[in-house]
Design an enzyme around this catalytic site. Structure first.
Site, PDB file in Angstrom:
ATOM      1  CE1 TYR A 197      -4.371  -1.507   0.924  1.00  0.00           C
ATOM      2  CE2 TYR A 197      -2.813  -3.270   1.455  1.00  0.00           C
ATOM      3  CZ  TYR A 197      -4.107  -2.848   1.181  1.00  0.00           C
ATOM      4  OH  TYR A 197      -5.124  -3.752   1.159  1.00  0.00           O
ATOM      5  CE1 TYR A 381      -5.535  -4.960   4.239  1.00  0.00           C
ATOM      6  CE2 TYR A 381      -5.040  -7.294   4.403  1.00  0.00           C
ATOM      7  CZ  TYR A 381      -5.158  -6.158   3.637  1.00  0.00           C
ATOM      8  OH  TYR A 381      -4.923  -6.203   2.285  1.00  0.00           O
TER       9      TYR A 381
END
Length: 405
Positions: A197, A381
């Protein structure tokens, strides 16, 4: 025709619901307006939470997932010229995510339903919901009628299920983001073992994968961007600019197989029930894809609905059905917040000034240096535990009523 549960939509939610109900002795019919080929080729999410994997394995549709899925024990946050790994295996021991494309989940579920003699109908026209607020709901389609005890609306954001609920019944919460994701599927080996990311001043980028030979990439682009303005060369150049920001990292490039632009939005319609019509998955809620929650929320909804229907058929009690919406929405809103948080943490906003940009970097510094902050990211997550476990390994409801009773 008559069945116990009429299911609209042959995506992961509808197919998994049908299969879990079958394993409990509860009949269903699945109606899908698209072709089988279309739903099996539709590229969507690819990151499965720990609980989603366990659900599919327990349902007997996880053999190929276990064999071909890519287990990830962390992700990298890349910004400011450095990469920072969030190690799931240390922060949330025993919890991981698995990269396995949604279309592969759909293929496995279609095969399982058909092998079990399930009634899954593709290319069905004009599905309409009738009498959902009575105890005799039914569906009509293509000149036919399907009577059922319950209707499950698993037909996505643009489906007929939610739009069939009378105006004023639902409260809608919605947030549109001022940017979109340009998604790319490419025939190229991943350049990293885990998801990256990346936050840059030019915008967000994500390096993901679907297999050892196929990679998935995303670029933050302005809302309403036209894909024709992004030839392959421009895509690769921008991905390199946003991802090759740490020493020693080189982005591998290759043939682009698919590309498209997806708007970013958060959406929740509540309650997720109207009479005998129960909404699940994207029919009830959408999250920005940054947190990888869309498919996983659909699976969580289906688990709750399966347990509630099994309990109802076995005992006659409506308690779990009455709790369905509230139970699901607790998880939905947690995922909405996490997805919003990840999105605002990593994307650039045109309205941001230097002050806002410095706050964003400060927050990233905190997440990557504080074990408590990193643990919060990790546990959300990989997926929070379910409120209730499905009954021991998928038993048949002892008093489940058959469709003709």
């Amino acid at each position: 025709m008559r069945t116990q549960v009429g299911i609209i939509g042959a995506g992961p939610a509808g197919l998994l619901l049908s299969h879990l109900l079958h394993l409990r002795g509860i009949d269903s019919v699945v109606l899908e307006r698209r072709s089988r080929e279309h739903v099996e080729r539709r590229v969507r999410a690819g990151v499965l939470e720990q609980g989603t994997v366990e659900t599919l394995v327990a349902a007997g549709v996880g053999e190929r997932l276990r064999r071909e899925g890519l287990v990830h024990r962390g992700i990298e946050l890349r910004y400011g010229g450095a990469g920072h790994r969030v190690p799931f295996e240390r922060l949330v021991p025993g919890r991981t995510v698995t990269v396995y494309g949604q279309q592969e989940v759909v293929k496995d579920l279609v095969a399982a339903r058909l092998a079990a003699g399930g009634d899954v109908r593709f290319e069905v026209d004009d599905v309409t919901v009738h009498d959902a607020d009575t105890d005799r709901p039914h569906l009509s389609f293509g000149g036919e009628r399907l009577d059922c005890d319950v209707i499950a609306g698993c037909d996505g954001f643009h489906g007929v299920s939610r739009s069939s609920i009378p105006e004023g019944v639902l409260t809608v919460h919605e947030r549109d983001y001022p940017f979109a994701w340009l998604g790319v599927l490419a025939r190229v080996r991943p350049s990293a073992e885990e998801l990256i990311y990346a936050r840059t001043e030019r915008g967000f980028a994500l390096h993901s994968m679907r297999s050892p030979e196929v990679s998935r990439f995303y670029l933050q682009v302005p809302a309403g961007e036209d894909i024709v303005d992004w030839p392959d060369e421009r895509i690769w150049a921008e991905l390199r600019t946003r991802l090759e920001t740490v020493p020693g990292f080189t982005l591998a490039t290759g043939e682009i197989l698919e590309k498209g632009v997806t708007p970013m939005r958060g959406f929740v319609a509540e309650p997720m029930r109207h009479g005998r019509l129960f909404l699940a998955g994207d029919a009830a809620h959408i999250v920005p894809p940054t947190g990888a929650k869309g498919l996983n929320l659909a699976v969580a909804d289906v688990r709750v609905l399966t347990e509630a229907l099994t309990h109802w058929y076995a005992t006659g009690s409506t308690g779990l059905l009455d709790d369905y919406s509230d139970t699901c929405l607790r998880r939905v809103w947690r995922a909405q917040h996490f997805s919003w948080w990840m999105t605002t943490l990593l994307h650039t906003f045109d309205s941001d000034d230097a002050y806002a940009r410095r706050l964003q970097v400060s927050h990233l510094d905190y997440v990557t240096s504080s074990e408590a902050a990193a643990t919060t990211l990790a546990e959300n997550y990989v997926g929070l535990p379910y409120e209730r476990d499905l009954a021991d390994p998928i038993p048949e409801a002892p008093r489940a009523r058959k469709a003709n009773e």
